[in-house]
Design a protein around this motif. Structure first.
Motif, PDB file in Angstrom:
ATOM      1  N   GLU A  56       2.058   1.493  -4.867  1.00  0.00           N
ATOM      2  CA  GLU A  56       0.971   0.787  -4.726  1.00  0.00           C
ATOM      3  C   GLU A  56       0.954  -0.549  -5.778  1.00  0.00           C
ATOM      4  O   GLU A  56       0.920  -0.525  -6.925  1.00  0.00           O
ATOM      5  CB  GLU A  56      -0.274   1.309  -4.776  1.00  0.00           C
ATOM      6  N   LEU A  79       0.787  -1.144   0.037  1.00  0.00           N
ATOM      7  CA  LEU A  79      -0.078   0.055   0.161  1.00  0.00           C
ATOM      8  C   LEU A  79       1.051   1.291  -0.014  1.00  0.00           C
ATOM      9  O   LEU A  79       1.719   1.427   0.848  1.00  0.00           O
ATOM     10  CB  LEU A  79      -1.032   0.067   1.276  1.00  0.00           C
ATOM     11  N   ASN A  80       0.703   2.180  -0.819  1.00  0.00           N
ATOM     12  CA  ASN A  80       1.503   3.265  -1.020  1.00  0.00           C
ATOM     13  C   ASN A  80       1.051   4.366   0.227  1.00  0.00           C
ATOM     14  O   ASN A  80       0.256   4.183   1.010  1.00  0.00           O
ATOM     15  CB  ASN A  80       1.436   4.000  -2.521  1.00  0.00           C
ATOM     16  N   HIS A 134      -3.942   5.836  -6.741  1.00  0.00           N
ATOM     17  CA  HIS A 134      -5.008   5.303  -5.950  1.00  0.00           C
ATOM     18  C   HIS A 134      -6.464   5.835  -6.136  1.00  0.00           C
ATOM     19  O   HIS A 134      -7.533   5.221  -6.037  1.00  0.00           O
ATOM     20  CB  HIS A 134      -4.565   5.840  -4.593  1.00  0.00           C
TER      21      HIS A 134
END
Length: 465
Positions: free
Chosen positions: A328, A189-190, A361
């Motif tokens: 991500e 997850l970024n 995202h």
């Protein structure tokens, strides 16, 4: 032959057990509409399970009730979704007055069981967002309610429906690399997506069960589906080392923070009209802050996680989740008796990715941000042979194209047989959350956790449909 909405719901319920009926039995468009009630009017509820259903399926369904504890969000939801249905602060009253055929649950994770159980006991079929629930006791309540009610539960697992995930399933199921023996699965997850969980209610174990449950249930469900077996035991490590009390400073929220000029995680919610209208404008009703400080002391979930999972068919999995990655994406490798499959999505240096991580995202969460189909690779390497690159068309919006396919299956083609068995019912929901619950318990105890000790469901060597 007159087809009733109840018969339609029976088909949807059977969908969870992967039983199909001839589609012409239901004669879509020649019967009364499916009556839908929604509880939980946050982002996911109002968009994916709200506005999108009205926009795409209003010819076969209608909303008969919206429910939330926040009356301001309710009013906004009614307008945003595009329905004139009644609004309710009390769920029991909504069931009594609206008389829905289907209840959709998109509330805070820790409350899912409450509405699922009430819906089933009222003789109504229920569709819930993932995760099914957050601990083993609530899971058992759901198991008991479905068994005694005679009604059924559908879990909205969308990642199964993306073309890329489906292709992996096809390759494994066809025996391309023989029997699977072990798997390495790593999800990143970024700093936009990962951080967002720590701003919201998800940062508290008693709300979301930790990311072991809220986020990783997606990944564990994919594993259970790909491996085609149930988890038997889990051993895990985890810690909170980056967010929460580890931050160099903290404020009341991002809007009013005196450190906004120096905080690399600063999130300006005022630039997002949708979030301002849905959350900020309605804070006075329940006190929920959408742009909370991700360094606040109350955060008690893990931000680094690693687990070893043993399956009933003797497959072993090494899994990890990173919540503050520069990018991500995810990688997975399946080792089999005849070779190896390697797959990965959104690793920026695998392709020349021009889009920023923030924009990536936002696009992934937007069901309307569909791009032209591109291709991604899956590597198939058989023993004693050179590798083969399998090209798969992929989409970036709506969870890799999985969102719209899940909706179509539930509301348009519930009776068509799916060769990939992508529809998810109660057992799928339970088995996915039990891995996360077991991982959490393993960290607390320092011991491996047997899945069979958590609920009455016994793990099966072959995943039960």
């Amino acid at each position: 032959m007159k087809t009733t909405r109840r018969k339609f719901l029976t088909s949807v319920s059977m969908l969870a057990a992967t039983t199909a009926f001839p589609i012409n039995v239901f004669e879509f468009g020649k019967k009364e509409k499916l009556k839908v009630a929604l509880v939980g009017t946050g982002i996911r509820g109002t968009s994916f399970w709200g506005k999108r259903l009205v926009d795409e399926y209003s010819d076969i369904l209608e909303f008969v009730g919206l429910c939330d504890v926040n009356e301001g969000r309710l009013s906004y939801a009614q307008e945003y979704i595009g329905t004139k249905c009644p609004l309710f602060l009390d769920f029991d009253q909504m069931l009594k007055d609206a008389k829905p055929d289907l209840v959709i649950v998109t509330t805070v994770d820790a409350t899912h069981h409450e509405f699922i159980v009430k819906g089933l006991k009222a003789g109504i079929d229920v569709l819930t967002e993932k995760p099914l629930t957050t601990d083993e006791d609530k899971a058992q309540q759901i198991i008991d309610a479905e068994k005694s009610s005679g009604n059924s539960l559908i879990v909205g697992f969308n990642y199964r429906w993306s073309p890329y995930s489906t292709k992996i399933k096809e390759l494994i199921a066809s025996g391309t690399i023989g029997e699977i023996t072990s798997v390495d699965f790593h999800w990143y997850l970024n700093t936009y997506h990962g951080a967002s969980y720590f701003r919201r209610w998800h940062g508290l174990v008693n709300k979301g069960g930790s990311l072991w449950v809220h986020k990783s249930t997606h990944h564990f469900d994919l594993l259970n589906w790909w491996i085609d077996s149930d988890p038997e035991e889990v051993f895990a490590y985890g810690d909170l080392e980056h967010y929460g009390k580890n931050g160099p400073f903290r404020g009341a929220n991002c809007r009013d923070c005196s450190f906004k000029d120096k905080c690399e995680y600063h999130f300006d919610i005022t630039k997002n009209k949708r979030l301002m209208d849905l959350y900020v404008a309605n804070e006075n009703f329940d006190g929920y802050i959408r742009d909370n400080c991700l360094f606040r002391d109350e955060i008690d979930i893990y931000d680094k996680m690693s687990a070893q999972i043993k399956y009933a068919n003797n497959v072993t999995v090494n899994y990890s989740l990173t919540t503050y990655s520069p990018f991500e994406g995810w990688r997975i490798a399946f080792n089999g008796t005849k070779g190896r499959i390697e797959a990965a999505l959104d690793i920026p240096y695998h392709q020349n990715t021009a889009i920023s991580q923030e924009a990536l995202h936002a696009k992934e969460m937007d069901q309307n941000a569909m791009e032209e189909a591109k291709t991604e690779s899956i590597i198939v390497h058989k023993l004693w042979s050179d590798f083969e690159t399998v090209k798969v068309p992929v989409e970036k919006g709506g969870h890799g194209g999985g969102d719209k396919r899940l909706h179509d299956k539930i509301f348009k083609t519930p009776t068509e047989k799916d060769p990939y068995d992508r529809s998810a019912g109660i057992r799928d929901g339970i088995m996915s959350v039990l891995i996360g619950i077991g991982a959490r318990k393993s960290i607390e105890s320092g011991k491996p956790i047997a899945i069979s000790e958590l609920t009455a469901l016994e793990p099966s060597v072959k995943r039960l449909k």
